[in-house]
Motif scaffolding. Structure first.
Motif, PDB file in Angstrom:
ATOM      1  N   TYR B 229       0.827  -1.214   0.000  1.00 37.63           N
ATOM      2  CA  TYR B 229       0.000   0.000   0.000  1.00 37.63           C
ATOM      3  C   TYR B 229       0.858   1.260   0.000  1.00 37.63           C
ATOM      4  O   TYR B 229       0.687   2.137  -0.825  1.00 37.63           O
ATOM      5  CB  TYR B 229      -0.913   0.000   1.242  1.00 37.63           C
ATOM      6  CG  TYR B 229      -1.639   1.313   1.441  1.00 37.63           C
ATOM      7  CD1 TYR B 229      -1.203   2.241   2.384  1.00 37.63           C
ATOM      8  CD2 TYR B 229      -2.732   1.642   0.661  1.00 37.63           C
ATOM      9  CE1 TYR B 229      -1.848   3.455   2.544  1.00 37.63           C
ATOM     10  CE2 TYR B 229      -3.383   2.859   0.818  1.00 37.63           C
ATOM     11  CZ  TYR B 229      -2.945   3.754   1.759  1.00 37.63           C
ATOM     12  OH  TYR B 229      -3.578   4.968   1.912  1.00 37.63           O
ATOM     13  N   MET B 230       1.786   1.343   0.945  1.00 41.73           N
ATOM     14  CA  MET B 230       2.494   2.600   1.153  1.00 41.73           C
ATOM     15  C   MET B 230       3.332   2.994  -0.057  1.00 41.73           C
ATOM     16  O   MET B 230       3.289   4.131  -0.507  1.00 41.73           O
ATOM     17  CB  MET B 230       3.387   2.487   2.404  1.00 41.73           C
ATOM     18  CG  MET B 230       4.096   3.776   2.776  1.00 41.73           C
ATOM     19  SD  MET B 230       2.999   5.165   3.031  1.00 41.73           S
ATOM     20  CE  MET B 230       2.313   4.762   4.600  1.00 41.73           C
ATOM     21  N   MET B 233       1.348   4.191  -3.034  1.00 39.23           N
ATOM     22  CA  MET B 233       0.746   5.479  -2.728  1.00 39.23           C
ATOM     23  C   MET B 233       1.785   6.590  -2.894  1.00 39.23           C
ATOM     24  O   MET B 233       1.480   7.662  -3.401  1.00 39.23           O
ATOM     25  CB  MET B 233       0.208   5.462  -1.283  1.00 39.23           C
ATOM     26  CG  MET B 233      -0.365   6.779  -0.799  1.00 39.23           C
ATOM     27  SD  MET B 233      -1.691   7.427  -1.816  1.00 39.23           S
ATOM     28  CE  MET B 233      -3.101   6.832  -0.959  1.00 39.23           C
ATOM     29  N   ILE B 234       3.011   6.305  -2.472  1.00 35.92           N
ATOM     30  CA  ILE B 234       4.045   7.332  -2.526  1.00 35.92           C
ATOM     31  C   ILE B 234       4.507   7.555  -3.973  1.00 35.92           C
ATOM     32  O   ILE B 234       4.753   8.677  -4.393  1.00 35.92           O
ATOM     33  CB  ILE B 234       5.255   6.911  -1.647  1.00 35.92           C
ATOM     34  CG1 ILE B 234       4.868   6.887  -0.175  1.00 35.92           C
ATOM     35  CG2 ILE B 234       6.449   7.809  -1.893  1.00 35.92           C
ATOM     36  CD1 ILE B 234       4.831   8.227   0.505  1.00 35.92           C
ATOM     37  N   LYS B 249      -8.806   2.265   0.087  1.00 37.95           N
ATOM     38  CA  LYS B 249      -8.778   3.517   0.850  1.00 37.95           C
ATOM     39  C   LYS B 249      -9.874   4.477   0.391  1.00 37.95           C
ATOM     40  O   LYS B 249     -10.292   5.347   1.143  1.00 37.95           O
ATOM     41  CB  LYS B 249      -7.403   4.167   0.674  1.00 37.95           C
ATOM     42  CG  LYS B 249      -7.090   5.238   1.675  1.00 37.95           C
ATOM     43  CD  LYS B 249      -6.944   4.689   3.088  1.00 37.95           C
ATOM     44  CE  LYS B 249      -6.664   5.835   4.051  1.00 37.95           C
ATOM     45  NZ  LYS B 249      -6.638   5.407   5.421  1.00 37.95           N
TER      46      LYS B 249
END
Lengths: 430, 295
Positions: B229-230, B233-234, B249
């Motif tokens: 996920y992280m 997203m970044i 999300k």
């Protein structure tokens, strides 16, 4: 055999390089919204900006509003959903490090704003927005969004903590609605019966604890940017959590993640939550019981912090900055603000929005009137670099207090104060 | 008809087992199955809850008491979840990214592991120790450096950018090394005698013997990429390049909270490919354990 192996290796390398090239959106001209760049962007910069980049924490990125804005102005808003407030902070911090920022973004009030402003990437709203709009913003909103004497973030979708209660259950038991923290503790105890608990707070627990601290006169971080947390007043607040969870058993300890659902199912009689959740809570309750909204409990005073988000402007080309300001002004049109309030439960940020027929109609609901009346107590504290540390520390202290009846809250608060002080000193030294 | 007793030598030995022994054997099997079914249900229950919650109206998801089945079936949750975010792009992107990660890890991890396991060179042990030490660095600590690297290589919003941090895996190297170490040197020597070079021995002997570990690496690589996920997203700013976990999300508002039925519906859809992968690769786990090549 060797030939087959070489073929496989070459095919893999080719596939990887093809995939690296394909699927790239504008990979040759990545967003440079955070900087003023040289050719060819500077050639485009002298023309009127017809596109701006907007990072949003709303799932649909205000698609209806951005489409209408496009029709009215011809400016395309490339809106991208960036997750919640914490994810947005991570994205913006990464963007600052990589010099790759949008023109405008929705920034949660919780933390990160100080660091963004100190990095030099965030412009102060008061330096870019028209005075007409700035002066129409209700004064209470600026308390939170003022940093180093400047109004840095434009209030947008904002809320206040309120006390929701099960009006049906209260009337059945002939129970008065509490107005102070002591009354909440007392009523919660009386309303607790069997599997039904008297009180809980929504999962953003630190926000309500901070509200109680401010209502107790605790500064948390004072004007000199020094921690001011430990003391009798703060101890009383956390002791209340400890008493309700451990002694009275009127607060389901550390079950805040589903507190809203527990309240709407009728298992919890009072819930501290955001006024922005009003419409959602009504929907979840359906016809189980009648919903009541009371003002946030007073302690020594009423000094209610603001929640939600605001619009932040990042450094960009003058043309894109102008377009971003135009977009922000469009989103803060009084009718649009009033509609936002009606649809969710956010509080109107402008006087002009309060005066609209839409909002006046909204006030006919007594619950919403209660929230509106609380506006006069809107205050809280300004953003500061230790916001994230304070939020985490308060969250951990609440968890600990609810789990341990013997916890020495005074000692924990002293430790919290020392760590916040140390952080602020280190930050100031940078 | 006159029945005569069969001579003892002709009797089926199975018929001579005492009855209590047979009952004990069947009872034991029954008990084993009962215990296994019980624990299976415990493991399955969260998935069942997720599945049925996907069909419930929002106000019924957290009803007090035990309510597994919906009071009324809401089939539109799946359509609403699909429409809440551009899931067609997210599925595509997650599949492509997972394919790149799995393909890359299979190549890099198996090659590196073979070197560490079967080739002698100076500093081999030290190098492997340093590699293991890299596992101690948490992923979150390297997000910003990786992001800056991706940005400078113009890999933002690209599939390679999404897959970049996972193109190889220290855990995968460790796993494959253990597998290669269990291969007898005799097998590799036999291949060399037959004219294979080192790569040939790796390809014709090493890899087939390590099929179960390769299947395990596939699963871990796929899961790691699928659940990420992280990093996505970044490293992405455009919806068209986002992945499935970011899609979830979209159903969690920071102020209004999660929309549980839609989240459960989306989670059920996201889970299906993972289940399919397990079903497809399950046999290789067993196959690898059964077969050996020494004669």
């Amino acid at each position: 055999m060797k030939k087959n192996l070489m073929k496989s290796v070459l095919a893999s390398a080719l596939l990887i390089s093809m995939l690296a090239g394909c699927g790239a959106e504008n990979s040759g001209s990545e967003s440079t919204a955070g900087t003023v760049t040289s050719q060819p962007e500077s050639t485009a910069a002298v023309q009127k900006a017809d596109k701006i980049e907007f990072w949003s924490t709303k799932e649909d990125c205000f698609s209806e509003d951005t489409e209408e804005f496009l029709k009215q102005t011809g400016i395309t808003v490339e809106a991208t959903f960036m997750g919640g407030y914490d994810e947005m902070v991570n994205k913006v911090m990464a963007g600052i490090a990589a010099n790759d920022l949008p023109d405008i973004a929705q920034l949660g009030q919780r933390h990160g704003i100080s660091q963004m402003y100190d990095s030099g990437s965030l412009l102060a709203a008061e330096d870019v927005m028209p005075a007409e709009i700035m002066e129409d913003i209700l004064p209470g909103f600026w308390k939170r969004f003022t940093y180093q004497g400047k109004k840095v973030i434009l209030p947008f979708q904002n809320s206040m903590p309120v006390l929701y209660y099960n009006r049906t259950a209260f009337e059945e038991k002939d129970m008065p609605v509490p107005t102070t923290l002591d009354e909440v503790i007392s009523v919660a105890s009386k309303m607790t019966e069997g599997d039904h608990f008297g009180f809980s707070t929504n999962k953003d627990t630190p926000w309500y604890a901070l509200a109680l601290l401010y209502n107790s006169g605790v500064h948390v971080v004072d004007e000199q940017r020094e921690a001011d947390i430990a003391g009798e007043a703060a101890e009383k607040v956390f002791a209340a959590y400890q008493q309700m969870a451990c002694a009275d058993q009127s607060l389901p300890a550390n079950q805040h993640a589903t507190a809203q659902e527990d309240f709407t199912n009728g298992n919890v009689m009072m819930l501290m939550s955001s006024c922005a959740s009003y419409a959602k809570i009504q929907q979840l309750i359906a016809d189980r019981f009648e919903l009541g909204v009371a003002t946030f409990p007073r302690v020594e005073t009423m000094d209610i912090p603001m929640g939600g988000n605001g619009l932040g402007f990042f450094k960009t080309t003058p043309e894109k900055q102008q377009a971003a300001v135009e977009f922000a002004s469009f989103m803060l049109e009084p009718e649009r603000v009033a509609k936002n309030t009606l649809e969710y439960g956010y509080i109107p940020v402008r006087n002009a929005a309060v005066e609209t027929e839409t909002y006046q109609e909204y006030l006919k609901d007594p619950n919403r009137k209660t929230v509106h009346d609380q506006l006069s107590s809107l205050g809280g504290r300004g953003v500061n670099p230790a916001d994230s540390l304070i939020w985490e520390s308060v969250s951990q202290l609440i968890d600990a207090a609810e789990a341990d009846p013997g916890l020495d809250i005074g000692a924990e608060l002293s430790r919290m104060q020392e760590s916040v002080d140390a952080y602020l000193q280190e930050y100031a030294g940078k | 008809m006159i029945k005569t007793a069969m001579p003892a030598a002709c009797r089926n030995t199975a018929d001579t087992k005492p009855l209590h022994f047979d009952l004990a054997r069947r009872g034991g099997a029954l008990l084993r199955h009962a215990v296994l079914i019980f624990f299976s249900l415990i493991v399955l229950f969260p998935f069942l809850w997720m599945f049925f919650a996907a069909f419930k109206p929002e106000e019924d998801v957290f009803l007090p008491g035990f309510h597994l089945l919906p009071s009324r079936w809401v089939f539109t949750n799946f359509a609403d979840a699909w429409n809440a975010a551009p899931f067609s792009y997210f599925f595509r992107n997650s599949f492509v990214c997972a394919a790149i990660v799995v393909g890359s890890q299979l190549i890099t991890c198996s090659l590196a592991a073979y070197g560490f396991a079967k080739m002698n060179f100076r500093g081999r042990k030290l190098l492997f120790t340093i590699l293991l030490a890299a596992m101690m660095v948490p992923g979150e600590a390297s997000i910003i450096p990786n992001f800056l690297l991706a940005k400078n290589l113009h890999l933002l919003d690209t599939f390679l950018g999404l897959a970049m941090p996972s193109l190889t895996s220290v855990f995968g190297i460790f796993l494959m090394r253990q597998s290669f170490m269990s291969i007898p040197d005799d097998l590799l020597n036999a291949a060399r005698i037959d004219g294979c070079g080192e790569l040939g021995a790796f390809w014709h002997v090493g890899l087939p013997c390590a099929r179960s570990s390769l299947a395990t690496l596939c699963i871990f690589g796929f899961l790691g990429s699928w659940n990420e996920y992280m990093w996505p997203m970044i490293v992405t700013n455009k919806n068209r390049m986002r992945t499935l976990q970011i899609g979830l999300k979209y159903m969690i508002s920071p102020d209004l909270g999660p929309q549980w039925p839609m989240i459960m519906a989306a989670s059920a859809m996201i889970l299906l490919p993972v289940l399919l992968l397990f079903v497809c690769l399950q046999k290789y786990f067993i196959d690898g354990m059964v077969h050996t090549g020494i004669k």
